[in-house]
Design a protein around this motif. Structure first.
Motif, PDB file in Angstrom:
ATOM      1  N   SER A 124       3.411   8.378  -7.982  1.00 52.63           N
ATOM      2  CA  SER A 124       2.692   7.952  -9.406  1.00 52.63           C
ATOM      3  C   SER A 124       3.989   6.818  -9.209  1.00 52.63           C
ATOM      4  N   MET A 125       3.673   5.627 -11.058  1.00 52.44           N
ATOM      5  CA  MET A 125       4.227   4.375 -11.042  1.00 52.44           C
ATOM      6  C   MET A 125       2.775   3.991 -10.276  1.00 52.44           C
ATOM      7  N   LEU A 126       2.092   3.964  -9.151  1.00 53.55           N
ATOM      8  CA  LEU A 126       0.692   3.184  -8.604  1.00 53.55           C
ATOM      9  C   LEU A 126      -0.019   1.796  -9.793  1.00 53.55           C
ATOM     10  N   SER A 127       0.156   0.855  -9.126  1.00 51.27           N
ATOM     11  CA  SER A 127      -1.139  -0.451 -10.291  1.00 51.27           C
ATOM     12  C   SER A 127      -1.639   0.424  -9.991  1.00 51.27           C
ATOM     13  N   SER A 128      -2.417   0.738  -8.912  1.00 48.67           N
ATOM     14  CA  SER A 128      -4.038   0.948  -8.825  1.00 48.67           C
ATOM     15  C   SER A 128      -4.286   1.524  -8.391  1.00 48.67           C
ATOM     16  N   PHE A 129      -5.166   2.484  -8.787  1.00 46.39           N
ATOM     17  CA  PHE A 129      -5.978   3.502  -6.745  1.00 46.39           C
ATOM     18  C   PHE A 129      -6.696   3.092  -5.798  1.00 46.39           C
ATOM     19  N   GLU A 130      -6.346   3.108  -4.218  1.00 41.25           N
ATOM     20  CA  GLU A 130      -7.429   2.487  -3.409  1.00 41.25           C
ATOM     21  C   GLU A 130      -8.635   3.240  -3.735  1.00 41.25           C
ATOM     22  N   ARG A 131      -8.760   4.642  -4.352  1.00 44.35           N
ATOM     23  CA  ARG A 131     -10.829   4.987  -4.060  1.00 44.35           C
ATOM     24  C   ARG A 131     -10.002   5.811  -5.766  1.00 44.35           C
ATOM     25  N   ASN A 132     -11.372   6.217  -6.463  1.00 45.57           N
ATOM     26  CA  ASN A 132     -11.275   7.250  -7.637  1.00 45.57           C
ATOM     27  C   ASN A 132     -11.660   8.384  -7.028  1.00 45.57           C
ATOM     28  N   TRP A 133      -9.383   8.835  -7.123  1.00 43.06           N
ATOM     29  CA  TRP A 133      -9.333   9.641  -6.414  1.00 43.06           C
ATOM     30  C   TRP A 133     -10.134  10.910  -7.546  1.00 43.06           C
TER      31      TRP A 133
ATOM     32  N   PRO B 187       1.282  -0.934   0.154  1.00 43.54           N
ATOM     33  CA  PRO B 187       0.311   0.156  -0.156  1.00 43.54           C
ATOM     34  C   PRO B 187       0.882   1.009  -0.261  1.00 43.54           C
ATOM     35  N   VAL B 188       0.177   2.306  -1.018  1.00 40.56           N
ATOM     36  CA  VAL B 188       0.618   2.927  -0.751  1.00 40.56           C
ATOM     37  C   VAL B 188       0.172   4.582  -0.289  1.00 40.56           C
ATOM     38  N   ILE B 189       0.555   4.531   1.131  1.00 44.73           N
ATOM     39  CA  ILE B 189       0.076   6.026   1.989  1.00 44.73           C
ATOM     40  C   ILE B 189       0.306   7.565   2.123  1.00 44.73           C
ATOM     41  N   SER B 190      -0.318   8.303   2.356  1.00 50.69           N
ATOM     42  CA  SER B 190       0.045   9.984   1.936  1.00 50.69           C
ATOM     43  C   SER B 190       0.738  10.066   3.314  1.00 50.69           C
ATOM     44  N   CYS B 191       2.164  10.887   2.799  1.00 49.62           N
ATOM     45  CA  CYS B 191       3.097  11.702   3.917  1.00 49.62           C
ATOM     46  C   CYS B 191       2.125  12.080   4.714  1.00 49.62           C
ATOM     47  N   SER B 192       0.817  12.959   4.326  1.00 49.20           N
ATOM     48  CA  SER B 192       0.538  13.903   5.207  1.00 49.20           C
ATOM     49  C   SER B 192      -1.034  14.410   5.083  1.00 49.20           C
TER      50      SER B 192
ATOM     51  N   LEU C 192      -3.622   5.472  -0.889  1.00 45.89           N
ATOM     52  CA  LEU C 192      -3.710   6.011  -1.851  1.00 45.89           C
ATOM     53  C   LEU C 192      -4.103   5.051  -3.235  1.00 45.89           C
ATOM     54  N   GLY C 193      -3.291   4.646  -3.232  1.00 46.24           N
ATOM     55  CA  GLY C 193      -3.190   3.154  -3.456  1.00 46.24           C
ATOM     56  C   GLY C 193      -2.279   2.275  -3.741  1.00 46.24           C
TER      57      GLY C 193
ATOM     58  N   GLY D  52       2.552   6.669 -15.231  1.00 47.28           N
ATOM     59  CA  GLY D  52       1.249   5.492 -15.138  1.00 47.28           C
ATOM     60  C   GLY D  52       0.353   6.379 -13.950  1.00 47.28           C
ATOM     61  N   TYR D  53      -0.036   5.507 -12.707  1.00 53.11           N
ATOM     62  CA  TYR D  53      -1.172   6.588 -12.224  1.00 53.11           C
ATOM     63  C   TYR D  53      -0.705   6.714 -11.396  1.00 53.11           C
ATOM     64  N   GLN D  54      -1.022   8.262 -11.633  1.00 56.31           N
ATOM     65  CA  GLN D  54      -0.190   9.215  -9.784  1.00 56.31           C
ATOM     66  C   GLN D  54      -1.454  10.025  -9.191  1.00 56.31           C
ATOM     67  N   LEU D  55      -0.897  10.506  -8.655  1.00 57.28           N
ATOM     68  CA  LEU D  55      -1.481  11.837  -7.622  1.00 57.28           C
ATOM     69  C   LEU D  55      -0.298  12.425  -7.322  1.00 57.28           C
ATOM     70  N   LEU D  56      -1.767  13.850  -7.066  1.00 54.84           N
ATOM     71  CA  LEU D  56      -0.068  15.427  -6.715  1.00 54.84           C
ATOM     72  C   LEU D  56      -1.805  15.816  -4.982  1.00 54.84           C
ATOM     73  N   ILE D  57      -0.732  15.695  -4.209  1.00 54.92           N
ATOM     74  CA  ILE D  57      -1.211  16.237  -3.178  1.00 54.92           C
ATOM     75  C   ILE D  57      -0.616  17.447  -2.503  1.00 54.92           C
ATOM     76  N   GLN D  58      -1.214  18.405  -1.942  1.00 52.58           N
ATOM     77  CA  GLN D  58      -1.055  19.822  -1.463  1.00 52.58           C
ATOM     78  C   GLN D  58      -1.396  19.577   0.248  1.00 52.58           C
ATOM     79  N   SER D  59      -0.175  19.386   1.071  1.00 54.84           N
ATOM     80  CA  SER D  59      -0.401  19.886   2.542  1.00 54.84           C
ATOM     81  C   SER D  59      -0.834  20.833   3.212  1.00 54.84           C
ATOM     82  N   PRO D  60      -1.972  21.625   4.186  1.00 59.36           N
ATOM     83  CA  PRO D  60      -1.838  22.323   4.443  1.00 59.36           C
ATOM     84  C   PRO D  60      -0.375  23.554   4.559  1.00 59.36           C
TER      85      PRO D  60
END
Length: 273
Positions: free
Chosen positions: A197-206, A162-167, A218-219, A181-189
């Protein structure tokens, strides 16, 4: 005659004092030459070379995160961004705040964006290896000079770790690209941007605007850049992890995640899988 000697002596005293004052002022200003609004775009800053024992020392020596970020900023300035001890004489900090308060605050905000919101290692496993490959040739996403760090899993098949969010944060972009590949960009507070990125799949439809909590799955690690290629079916699972900040012109600048990962590599969020 004595009166004349007195005034001459007084005049010489003021000349010597004024010369010493100007000399000291020049020295103090020279300490601030390294600090501009563009310091966060220099490679020296972007290396983020903070070793784990220094991170621990800074945390232990201060009472709050705000204080430790201030000490971190001071330490980096005083050591030309390559500290080997947390006991540098912190003098450039006061000079920078005196002569360049806005530049100093901007630099501190940049460190805060990178470091303040970090809680977890980005993979829920201690069976992960990575190296200091920022800006070097790398095989994970195929870039000749990639803007992050590649984390590899010991297992050969994707979809296991599992790939998890650091923040905490907000999803800025998500989807699939040919390069990453499958990728997410997250902005922290605090304003940092964390890229997975390079995820095999997402945990949900972000979707853009979704809220994320530190520790959320995250995936899963994979090699989705090569999803249509049989040549890479046995490649190790990989996570391409990037960290970005906004420079003074609001352009994203990458920083080296390696030392940050070294600092948080034991802060693992465990899941049963």
């Amino acid at each position: 005659m004595p009166r004349r000697i007195f005034f001459v002596s007084l005049f010489l005293f003021f000349i010597i004092y004024f010369t010493a004052f100007i000399s000291q002022l020049s020295i103090e200003r020279s300490y601030t030459s390294v600090l501009t609004f563009h310091t966060c775009s220099t490679e020296a800053f972007r290396r983020q070379e903070l070793r784990p024992y220094l991170y621990t020392s800074l945390i232990e020596e201060t009472d709050s995160k705000d204080d430790w970020i201030n000490r971190l900023t001071s330490l980096m300035l005083d050591s030309d961004f390559r500290p080997d001890s947390s006991f540098h004489i912190i003098q450039r900090n006061s000079f920078c705040q005196k002569f360049k308060p806005r530049e100093y605050q901007f630099l501190k905000n940049c460190y805060q964006a990178i470091w303040k919101d970090l809680i977890f290692f980005p993979v829920s496993s201690d069976k992960i290896f990575f190296s200091n490959d920022w800006l070097k040739e790398s095989g994970c996403n195929g870039n000749s000079s990639h803007q992050g760090t590649d984390l590899w899993g010991y297992l050969h098949y994707p979809g296991y770790f599992p790939v998890i969010s650091c923040s905490d944060g907000t999803v800025i972009q998500s989807g699939w690209t040919a390069d990453d590949g499958y990728q997410l960009l997250i902005q922290s507070p605090s304003g940092g941007f964390f890229y997975y990125s390079m995820l095999s799949s997402f945990e949900r439809n972000w979707s853009r605007g979704n809220s994320v909590s530190a520790g959320d799955i995250l995936g899963y690690m994979g090699n989705s850049r090569h999803i249509f290629s049989h040549a890479f079916k046995n490649e190790l699972s990989c996570l391409h992890f990037g960290i970005f900040i906004n420079d003074i012109q609001k352009q994203k600048v990458s920083v080296n995640p390696y030392w940050i990962l070294r600092v948080i590599h034991k802060k693992i969020r465990n899941y049963t899988y």
